[in-house]
Design a protein around this motif. Structure first.
Motif, mmCIF file in Angstrom:
data_model
loop_
_atom_site.group_PDB
_atom_site.id
_atom_site.type_symbol
_atom_site.label_atom_id
_atom_site.label_comp_id
_atom_site.label_asym_id
_atom_site.label_seq_id
_atom_site.Cartn_x
_atom_site.Cartn_y
_atom_site.Cartn_z
ATOM 1 N N ILE A 144 -70.930 67.319 55.774
ATOM 2 C CA ILE A 144 -71.056 68.246 54.508
ATOM 3 C C ILE A 144 -71.605 69.318 54.872
ATOM 4 N N SER A 145 -72.815 69.489 55.441
ATOM 5 C CA SER A 145 -73.483 70.681 55.545
ATOM 6 C C SER A 145 -72.773 71.754 56.350
ATOM 7 N N VAL B 213 -76.586 77.759 48.342
ATOM 8 C CA VAL B 213 -78.073 77.380 48.726
ATOM 9 C C VAL B 213 -78.385 76.157 47.666
ATOM 10 N N ILE B 214 -78.163 76.398 46.361
ATOM 11 C CA ILE B 214 -78.493 75.777 45.364
ATOM 12 C C ILE B 214 -77.496 74.351 45.309
ATOM 13 N N SER C 140 -80.502 66.701 48.038
ATOM 14 C CA SER C 140 -81.668 66.117 47.278
ATOM 15 C C SER C 140 -81.275 64.622 46.830
ATOM 16 N N VAL C 141 -79.944 64.654 46.362
ATOM 17 C CA VAL C 141 -79.483 63.192 45.954
ATOM 18 C C VAL C 141 -79.316 62.104 47.346
ATOM 19 N N SER D 100 -79.555 70.164 54.477
ATOM 20 C CA SER D 100 -79.006 70.578 53.236
ATOM 21 C C SER D 100 -79.153 72.398 53.227
ATOM 22 N N VAL D 101 -80.226 72.766 53.424
ATOM 23 C CA VAL D 101 -80.550 74.186 53.583
ATOM 24 C C VAL D 101 -80.387 74.956 54.675
#
Length: 511
Positions: free
Chosen positions: A328-329, A360-361, A368-369, A410-411
């Motif tokens: 995903i990333s 990014v958001i 986070s999930v 994720s970031v």
């Protein structure tokens, strides 16, 4: 008289003697209504921009994630079938796929990311015919690189014996690595075609091919390996077929009218200005290689621990889960690169910044999930992969680190995608060397071996390296003058721009 006139003028300038506006003064309620209407219109404008931006984002990210899942799925399916053939074959396959192929994959994918920068910015600048020339140049560079890597696959057995690997595993790994040669060469076209299509947001064809690939691989692996009893030859033949199906499908799409603006045929101009593109490709290769090899070093360091078998089994389960999430990333990394490159090429610094904030958001929200889910499920996830309670317990202990890895992933990859879109590969390569190899690995070694925190210590140290890298990339992104990046992008595109008349002459063989 003069003093009276001067006093009057001063009073008018200060607003004390201005004529009252015609008509009644607006009521306070009317002013509040006007302000509410203005705020509502502003909110609607932001919502509209977010919807438009997310459409552009997921047109690229969706197919890219599907492709990554498909490629990763082919590897996992192959491993599952080989696991039923024999333990030696499974160990040899794991060695070749996690070390040798990751090495080659990192170099080729990294060098191909230079094409992502050039095609994305050219498409944004509406220099459509240049995309086909950049694609051909990238084919030449990656094909040469694959040929240079070829001896490693041919000489795998003696190399592994030299490194002290068990003879039976080294011999089997040498056999499997020969089957991997066509797979490596498929990457030359797969990576470049994907980035070429992504830059134009025409990569929905990749999604269809990814679904077909998985279905074909499962069927032929079963048919050749189990039904016809071909064993290793059967499953590796199916893998080669699965890797080349997307390549042939994308080539057919490009050659037979799928990209009429950007593909105008083969050109001799592909051989022009190769030096500058090679330099960008090499810096891109170094940047991504250092990231993709990081987890491999984590496994290698764990292999020297006491009770290494349980530690490696637990770590491999965590890295397998992390690997699925990374698809995903990496998909969002590709989307970030395309969006930033398109907007810089189009000359819009404001839209480029908006695209960065949005991706990014979005990625951090997904991370986070998943972070919360993996903290909740902890060791229970291990029983999907193993029935060994010792391994499941070790996975439960590593789960918080897995959750934090997912959150960082994720970031960090998205910021790397921003760097690719802007053409900062060489800068990020230095950041990666410093954060990963001068901070993360030394800290991990000290915590794992020096302070006896074992595999958790190694992982914590390497996570701290990733955390430092994330903060550095975030700082660079926030401090960047994006108006200046627009100018740099235009200068790069103008430097390598070739008009269509020259391109036509190049296709005809005329200098």
């Amino acid at each position: 008289m003069e003093s009276d006139l001067r006093e009057k003028l001063l009073r008018e300038e200060e607003g004390l003697d201005r004529p009252a506006p015609e008509g009644p003064a607006p009521a306070p309620e009317a002013k509040e209504e006007e302000e509410e209407v203005a705020e509502g219109e502003e909110e609607e404008g932001i919502k509209r921009k977010l919807v438009e931006e997310n459409k552009k984002l997921w047109v690229v990210a969706g197919p890219s994630i599907c492709t990554r899942f498909s490629t990763f799925g082919v590897t996992v399916i192959t491993q599952a079938f080989i696991g039923h053939i024999g333990a030696t074959e499974l160990a040899a396959y794991a060695l070749v796929s996690t070390v040798l192929m990751r090495f080659a994959n990192g170099i080729l994918l990294g060098m191909a990311s230079a094409l992502e920068t050039l095609c994305g910015q050219s498409y944004g600048a509406k220099q459509y015919h240049m995309l086909g020339i950049y694609l051909q140049r990238s084919w030449l560079i990656l094909l040469t690189c694959a040929i240079i890597l070829l001896p490693i696959f041919v000489l795998t057995t003696p190399l592994l014996k030299l490194l002290g690997q068990e003879e039976s595993i080294a011999i089997m790994a040498g056999t499997i690595s020969l089957w991997y040669i066509p797979v490596m060469f498929s990457y030359v076209w797969a990576f470049t075609l994907q980035m070429y299509l992504q830059a134009q947001s025409k990569n929905i064809i990749i999604t269809y091919l990814a679904v077909v690939t998985l279905a074909v691989h499962i069927f032929f692996s079963w048919l050749l390996t189990i039904k016809l009893g071909l064993g290793l030859r059967g499953v590796m033949s199916s893998m080669i077929l699965a890797m080349w199906i997307p390549v042939l499908g994308q080539l057919a799409f490009v050659f037979f009218g799928g990209c009429p603006e950007t593909w105008t045929g083969f050109s001799c101009l592909a051989f022009k200005d190769l030096g500058a593109i090679i330099r960008l490709s090499v810096s891109s290769g170094v940047m991504l290689c250092l990231e993709l090899w990081y987890n491999t070093i984590l496994v290698l360091l764990t292999g020297y621990m006491k009770n290494a078998e349980v530690a490696i089994d637990a770590l491999s389960i965590c890295l397998n889960i992390n690997g699925w999430e990374m698809m995903i990333s990496i998909g969002l990394l590709a989307a970030a690169g395309v969006r930033v490159a398109n907007e810089l090429g189009a000359g819009s610094a404001k839209r480029a910044k908006f695209a960065i904030v949005n991706v990014v958001i979005t990625s951090f929200s997904i991370g986070s999930v998943l972070f919360v889910l993996f903290l909740l499920f902890r060791g229970r996830l291990a029983y999907i992969f193993t029935e060994n309670p010792a391994v499941a317990k070790a996975v439960a202990e590593l789960s918080p680190l897995l959750a934090f890895s997912i959150l960082l992933n994720s970031v960090q990859p998205v910021l790397s995608g921003v760097a690719v879109g802007a053409g900062w590969q060489s800068v990020v390569a230095y950041v990666n060397i410093t954060c990963y190899y001068l901070v993360g690995i030394p800290l991990g070694t000290m915590l794992g071996y020096g302070l006896h925190f074992h595999v958790q210590g190694i992982w914590i140290g390497m996570l701290l390296g990733t955390l430092v890298q994330t903060f550095v990339l975030l700082f660079i992104t926030m401090r960047t003058d994006w108006e200046k990046q627009v100018v740099i992008a235009k200068e790069r595109l103008n430097k390598w721009y070739l008009n269509q008349s020259k391109e036509s002459n190049g296709r005809n063989g005329t200098p």
